[in-house]
Design a protein around this motif. Structure first.
Motif, PDB file in Angstrom:
ATOM      1  N   GLY A  63     -11.017  22.730  16.688  1.00  0.00           N
ATOM      2  CA  GLY A  63     -12.017  21.942  15.975  1.00  0.00           C
ATOM      3  C   GLY A  63     -11.390  20.913  15.043  1.00  0.00           C
ATOM      4  O   GLY A  63     -11.927  20.600  13.978  1.00  0.00           O
ATOM      5  N   ILE A  64     -10.241  20.374  15.430  1.00  0.00           N
ATOM      6  CA  ILE A  64      -9.553  19.378  14.591  1.00  0.00           C
ATOM      7  C   ILE A  64     -10.347  18.074  14.562  1.00  0.00           C
ATOM      8  O   ILE A  64     -10.715  17.535  15.604  1.00  0.00           O
ATOM      9  CB  ILE A  64      -8.117  19.125  15.127  1.00  0.00           C
ATOM     10  N   ARG A  65     -10.630  17.613  13.338  1.00  0.00           N
ATOM     11  CA  ARG A  65     -11.404  16.381  13.200  1.00  0.00           C
ATOM     12  C   ARG A  65     -10.504  15.171  12.965  1.00  0.00           C
ATOM     13  O   ARG A  65     -10.948  14.043  12.994  1.00  0.00           O
ATOM     14  CB  ARG A  65     -12.389  16.514  12.037  1.00  0.00           C
ATOM     15  N   ALA A  66      -9.234  15.438  12.686  1.00  0.00           N
ATOM     16  CA  ALA A  66      -8.300  14.347  12.405  1.00  0.00           C
ATOM     17  C   ALA A  66      -8.154  13.438  13.620  1.00  0.00           C
ATOM     18  O   ALA A  66      -8.335  13.868  14.754  1.00  0.00           O
ATOM     19  CB  ALA A  66      -6.936  14.924  12.031  1.00  0.00           C
ATOM     20  N   LYS A  67      -7.831  12.173  13.343  1.00  0.00           N
ATOM     21  CA  LYS A  67      -7.559  11.253  14.450  1.00  0.00           C
ATOM     22  C   LYS A  67      -6.157  11.562  14.969  1.00  0.00           C
ATOM     23  O   LYS A  67      -5.211  11.664  14.205  1.00  0.00           O
ATOM     24  CB  LYS A  67      -7.641   9.817  13.953  1.00  0.00           C
ATOM     25  N   LEU A 124      -6.403  21.506   5.798  1.00  0.00           N
ATOM     26  CA  LEU A 124      -6.187  20.735   4.580  1.00  0.00           C
ATOM     27  C   LEU A 124      -6.840  19.351   4.659  1.00  0.00           C
ATOM     28  O   LEU A 124      -6.709  18.545   3.741  1.00  0.00           O
ATOM     29  CB  LEU A 124      -4.691  20.615   4.277  1.00  0.00           C
ATOM     30  N   GLY A 125      -7.495  19.067   5.777  1.00  0.00           N
ATOM     31  CA  GLY A 125      -8.273  17.840   5.893  1.00  0.00           C
ATOM     32  C   GLY A 125      -7.454  16.566   5.946  1.00  0.00           C
ATOM     33  O   GLY A 125      -7.883  15.517   5.463  1.00  0.00           O
ATOM     34  N   ILE A 126      -6.274  16.628   6.544  1.00  0.00           N
ATOM     35  CA  ILE A 126      -5.455  15.420   6.686  1.00  0.00           C
ATOM     36  C   ILE A 126      -6.122  14.507   7.715  1.00  0.00           C
ATOM     37  O   ILE A 126      -6.427  14.942   8.823  1.00  0.00           O
ATOM     38  CB  ILE A 126      -4.014  15.781   7.129  1.00  0.00           C
ATOM     39  N   GLU A 137       0.852  -1.181   0.000  1.00  0.00           N
ATOM     40  CA  GLU A 137       0.000   0.000   0.000  1.00  0.00           C
ATOM     41  C   GLU A 137       0.894   1.239   0.000  1.00  0.00           C
ATOM     42  O   GLU A 137       2.067   1.164   0.323  1.00  0.00           O
ATOM     43  CB  GLU A 137      -0.865   0.015   1.252  1.00  0.00           C
ATOM     44  N   LEU A 138       0.267   2.369  -0.333  1.00  0.00           N
ATOM     45  CA  LEU A 138       1.009   3.630  -0.409  1.00  0.00           C
ATOM     46  C   LEU A 138       0.466   4.601   0.631  1.00  0.00           C
ATOM     47  O   LEU A 138      -0.748   4.802   0.720  1.00  0.00           O
ATOM     48  CB  LEU A 138       0.844   4.198  -1.822  1.00  0.00           C
ATOM     49  N   LEU A 139       1.348   5.167   1.430  1.00  0.00           N
ATOM     50  CA  LEU A 139       0.945   6.190   2.402  1.00  0.00           C
ATOM     51  C   LEU A 139       1.743   7.465   2.141  1.00  0.00           C
ATOM     52  O   LEU A 139       2.969   7.435   2.051  1.00  0.00           O
ATOM     53  CB  LEU A 139       1.195   5.712   3.841  1.00  0.00           C
ATOM     54  N   ARG A 140       1.003   8.570   2.011  1.00  0.00           N
ATOM     55  CA  ARG A 140       1.671   9.869   1.822  1.00  0.00           C
ATOM     56  C   ARG A 140       1.600  10.614   3.140  1.00  0.00           C
ATOM     57  O   ARG A 140       0.517  10.758   3.699  1.00  0.00           O
ATOM     58  CB  ARG A 140       0.944  10.691   0.759  1.00  0.00           C
ATOM     59  N   PHE A 141       2.727  11.065   3.633  1.00  0.00           N
ATOM     60  CA  PHE A 141       2.654  11.872   4.850  1.00  0.00           C
ATOM     61  C   PHE A 141       3.533  13.103   4.748  1.00  0.00           C
ATOM     62  O   PHE A 141       4.405  13.203   3.898  1.00  0.00           O
ATOM     63  CB  PHE A 141       2.961  11.046   6.099  1.00  0.00           C
ATOM     64  N   THR A 142       3.214  14.060   5.609  1.00  0.00           N
ATOM     65  CA  THR A 142       3.941  15.314   5.573  1.00  0.00           C
ATOM     66  C   THR A 142       4.565  15.553   6.937  1.00  0.00           C
ATOM     67  O   THR A 142       4.044  15.081   7.946  1.00  0.00           O
ATOM     68  CB  THR A 142       3.003  16.475   5.166  1.00  0.00           C
ATOM     69  N   THR A 185       4.478  29.018   4.972  1.00  0.00           N
ATOM     70  CA  THR A 185       3.142  28.442   5.138  1.00  0.00           C
ATOM     71  C   THR A 185       2.639  27.849   3.828  1.00  0.00           C
ATOM     72  O   THR A 185       2.066  26.766   3.792  1.00  0.00           O
ATOM     73  CB  THR A 185       2.165  29.525   5.642  1.00  0.00           C
ATOM     74  N   ARG A 186       2.897  28.556   2.726  1.00  0.00           N
ATOM     75  CA  ARG A 186       2.394  28.077   1.435  1.00  0.00           C
ATOM     76  C   ARG A 186       2.984  26.718   1.078  1.00  0.00           C
ATOM     77  O   ARG A 186       2.309  25.878   0.489  1.00  0.00           O
ATOM     78  CB  ARG A 186       2.650  29.086   0.327  1.00  0.00           C
ATOM     79  N   ASN A 187       4.245  26.491   1.426  1.00  0.00           N
ATOM     80  CA  ASN A 187       4.840  25.192   1.126  1.00  0.00           C
ATOM     81  C   ASN A 187       4.231  24.093   1.990  1.00  0.00           C
ATOM     82  O   ASN A 187       4.028  22.970   1.535  1.00  0.00           O
ATOM     83  CB  ASN A 187       6.348  25.223   1.348  1.00  0.00           C
ATOM     84  N   MET A 188       3.941  24.459   3.228  1.00  0.00           N
ATOM     85  CA  MET A 188       3.298  23.495   4.119  1.00  0.00           C
ATOM     86  C   MET A 188       1.920  23.114   3.578  1.00  0.00           C
ATOM     87  O   MET A 188       1.534  21.953   3.593  1.00  0.00           O
ATOM     88  CB  MET A 188       3.151  24.122   5.496  1.00  0.00           C
ATOM     89  N   VAL A 189       1.198  24.112   3.104  1.00  0.00           N
ATOM     90  CA  VAL A 189      -0.134  23.867   2.545  1.00  0.00           C
ATOM     91  C   VAL A 189      -0.017  22.940   1.331  1.00  0.00           C
ATOM     92  O   VAL A 189      -0.773  21.981   1.180  1.00  0.00           O
ATOM     93  CB  VAL A 189      -0.803  25.207   2.159  1.00  0.00           C
ATOM     94  N   THR A 190       0.972  23.219   0.478  1.00  0.00           N
ATOM     95  CA  THR A 190       1.181  22.387  -0.708  1.00  0.00           C
ATOM     96  C   THR A 190       1.454  20.938  -0.314  1.00  0.00           C
ATOM     97  O   THR A 190       0.831  20.011  -0.814  1.00  0.00           O
ATOM     98  CB  THR A 190       2.372  22.933  -1.529  1.00  0.00           C
ATOM     99  N   GLY A 191       2.384  20.753   0.627  1.00  0.00           N
ATOM    100  CA  GLY A 191       2.743  19.404   1.056  1.00  0.00           C
ATOM    101  C   GLY A 191       1.579  18.686   1.713  1.00  0.00           C
ATOM    102  O   GLY A 191       1.434  17.469   1.592  1.00  0.00           O
ATOM    103  N   ALA A 192       0.743  19.448   2.416  1.00  0.00           N
ATOM    104  CA  ALA A 192      -0.364  18.840   3.160  1.00  0.00           C
ATOM    105  C   ALA A 192      -1.539  18.467   2.262  1.00  0.00           C
ATOM    106  O   ALA A 192      -2.369  17.650   2.637  1.00  0.00           O
ATOM    107  CB  ALA A 192      -0.845  19.805   4.244  1.00  0.00           C
TER     108      ALA A 192
END
Lengths: 299, 424
Positions: B176-180, B139-141, B9-14, B102-109
């Protein structure tokens, strides 16, 4: 139960990128070197537009120092796919004085290709050149975008790259500018081999073990072809070798190997502790050799 | 050959964090301990470290690829790193952590399945932690792994670790973070809980970072039956040959749910309906297409469909077809965003012209304060804005679908990508 494998996800991403190229550009071309990466890109393009033909020509920059096997493979593939082949000749660039041939034992036409490539792009008005470069290959390529913008001089500006988010690719450009597109950016060397194995893609015979006249230079085996100038101390011997990566003869390192099928090659790569480009003389010229060539307009 | 190999499987993480947090050391550790660094790469880094006068091998040089970065010793762009274990293949989007990036973080995320947020155990939750978490959340990670690093410098204290976890959870609730959320105490420098379990922290039962990376669910990438189907049309395949005289297939990438032969679909924005006649997964005919496969679809009816249209399921929540959109926006360009200026607005497959009608508020991502009465956005600003477009766009809320809920702003003169939007 549905299973999303890494190869399926990578294939889907690459096909998406190739279709974006067809949708966003007027005159794209696939940069075809005869190496496994450009072969996989061409195969993916075949899949992306099936049952229509690939809507772009293959563009080959011929250094004049290619292995005959590469040229034969290229011609057979073009015929099979029914696509147009465009050849840019480095020899012609030398003959017309556009570039000057390097001298000495380590002379290579690798860098001269850039001029021939840019001249060919201009001549045919290609607005997007699709390449098989991968981000895992080299550190400057780790920062490359899928859609990589080039200015009117064909240059890459690594400090001012367009942000690339989600699967939105911005191929907008001004007159005279063009794009390089890298559909298999996210693939590793191993992914490429696994995919070739899974899809049973035919490769040039150079990738499998064969007897070849070669010589050792700085710890690297090279092919003893007429375009190579041997130093007095260098001795030509016959060895069973194969190529791990194929460029032109002057910069393609040979690996001593008995691997004659894809399973053996994959096992060999899994065990190796040297990167693929470790055998490429062109990258060893300086710490940022690739970045410097890319800025000039290299592949 | 072991077939399991083709089955990974493939997992992308930042990873977000600054140099001081030990981000480069952590990535170096992951690559090194999973044996993903080749001898010639290590040699090159050793040589480069020595020539810079570093005493130890500087693993940060593995990730800092560009000349300017090596000279300044900083990461100025997103670098992608690859490694694999026998279970999974990983893509790391390595982004710099300073506020000006910040913009690079947004891109990566934007494409990440998981975010690693590094906290220095000595400092706990700081302004930068809030910022990184805010971006990961926007970014909904789906997963955030909080790595409390440098545990060696706080005597591997469970109390310190638990205190930080508690403060982070309070902050996450406020955001209000919904991520686990997953918490791990680590020492990237010595390798504790990165790839191998720590002998110094027997009190930690949550496994190593590598264990999490190898086992965290990737089901969010695949559409399920209950999810509304989304198929943005990318390209029309028309062979125009003797063999296929009237063939017309819609090519695209499944972006939500599943699609079956015989399914009734609605075409947006036109609203017309048809039935799926055939699904081609490239060269093979399939009875079903799953997200995120690239396929082509043939319909029963002869309808005018082109790039930018979207096929959707008829009996589930429909996307909005609208010319007025409210969104979170992150600005990327040195040229400020201006109210009323025309920008090209591009979704995955559609493009139209639009103007920014109003900036509802700018978000201070360090303090989470809403700043009102803002008339322009600077590079790296994040805001809630309202835009109006010349033609209707087909969109979902970003929280429901990261593909059909996202868009970018393109400057109409330079054609640079100048901003990103997430529909709310």
């Amino acid at each position: 139960m549905y299973k999303l494998t890494h190869l399926k996800e990578l294939e889907s991403e690459s096909i998406y990128v190739l279709r974006e190229v067809a949708a966003q550009f007027e005159k794209p071309a696939i940069l075809f070197s005869g190496g496994k990466d450009s072969i996989v890109v061409t195969y993916l393009a075949y899949k992306a537009f099936f049952p229509a033909k690939i809507p772009f020509p293959l563009l080959h920059i011929d250094t004049g120092h290619n292995f005959q096997e590469t040229l034969d493979y290229r011609d057979a593939l073009v015929k099979k796919l029914g696509v147009q082949l465009v050849v840019g000749s480095v020899q012609e660039s030398i003959d017309t004085g556009r570039v000057k041939e390097e001298k000495g034992y380590n002379a290579s036409r690798n860098r001269l290709q850039t001029t021939t490539l840019l001249d060919t792009i201009e001549k045919y008005k290609f607005d997007a050149c699709i390449g098989g470069a991968r981000r895992d290959e080299e550190k400057a390529r780790a920062k490359e975008r899928f859609f990589s913008h080039r200015d009117e001089f064909g240059q890459w500006n690594p400090k001012n790259q367009r942000p690339e988010l989600w699967n939105i690719f911005n191929g907008r450009k001004n007159m005279g500018e063009h794009f390089r597109v890298f559909p298999i950016s996210n693939w590793t060397e191993m992914d490429v081999w696994q995919y070739i194995y899974q899809e049973n893609i035919e490769l040039p015979s150079l990738y499998f073990t064969h007897e070849r006249r070669c010589f050792l230079r700085d710890g690297q085996w090279l092919a003893a072809e007429p375009c190579m100038t041997l130093k007095p101390s260098e001795e030509v011997v016959t060895r069973r070798v194969r190529c791990r990566t194929i460029g032109d003869i002057t910069c393609t390192g040979l690996t001593i190997s008995e691997a004659n099928n894809l399973e053996d090659i994959i096992a060999e790569i899994a065990a190796t502790r040297i990167t693929e480009r470790g055998g490429r003389a062109d990258d060893k010229r300086s710490e940022t050799a690739m970045e410097d060539r890319k800025k000039e307009g290299y592949f | 050959m072991n077939n399991g190999y083709l089955d990974m499987e493939l997992l992308r993480f930042t990873t977000a964090g600054s140099v001081d947090d030990g981000k480069s050391t952590l990535i170096g550790r992951l690559l090194y301990d999973s044996k993903s660094i080749f001898e010639d790469q290590l040699e090159a880094v050793e040589t480069a470290s020595r020539s810079r006068g570093n005493e130890e091998v500087n693993l940060a040089l593995l990730t800092d690829g560009l000349r300017a970065e090596r000279e300044q010793g900083i990461t100025i762009d997103v670098a992608y790193r690859y490694f694999a274990t026998p279970k999974r293949k990983f893509i790391i989007a390595d982004t710099p952590g300073h506020i000006q990036y910040t913009r690079n973080m947004v891109t990566g995320a934007s494409t990440a399945d998981l975010a690693i947020i590094l906290i220095d155990a000595r400092n706990g939750v700081v302004e930068q932690t809030v910022r990184h978490s805010c971006i990961a959340s926007l970014l909904g990670i789906p997963f955030i792994t909080v790595c409390v690093n440098k545990m060696d410098l706080v005597n591997y204290s469970e109390e310190v670790f638990l205190g930080i976890c508690q403060r982070y959870e309070t902050m996450a609730h406020h955001l209000g973070i919904r991520a686990k959320l997953l918490f791990i105490p680590i020492s990237a420098k010595y390798g504790d809980n990165v790839v191998s379990e720590s002998e110094n922290m027997p009190w930690h039962q949550g496994g190593t970072l590598m264990h999490i990376l190898e086992t965290v669910s990737i089901e969010h990438k695949m559409g399920d039956e209950c999810e509304p189907m989304r198929f943005p049309v990318q390209y029309v395949i028309r062979p125009i040959s003797d063999k296929y005289p009237d063939y017309r297939a819609y090519a695209g990438r499944m972006s939500g749910g599943v699609l079956r032969i015989g399914d009734r679909v609605r075409i947006l924005p036109s609203g017309l309906e048809s039935t799926v006649k055939s699904i081609m997964q490239t060269t093979m005919e399939m009875s079903i297409a799953h997200t995120p496969e690239s396929v082509s679809v043939l319909l029963e009816d002869d309808i005018d469909i082109s790039r930018g249209d979207m096929l959707v399921s008829i009996d589930k929540p429909l996307p909005e077809v609208t010319q007025t959109l409210k969104m979170h926006c992150c600005w990327f360009n040195e040229a400020e965003m201006q109210l009323r200026k025309r920008y090209l607005i591009r979704t995955a497959v559609a493009e139209t012209v639009g103007i920014v009608q109003q900036i509802d508020y700018r978000l201070d991502i360090n303090t989470l304060e809403h700043i009102k009465e803002v008339n322009s956005l600077k590079m790296n600003d994040i805001a809630v804005i309202t835009i109006k477009t010349a033609n209707p766009l087909v969109v979902d809320k970003y929280g429901a679908n990261r593909v059909t809920g996202s868009l970018v702003f393109i400057d109409p003169d330079s054609f640079e990508t100048v901003g990103a939007g997430m529909v709310i």
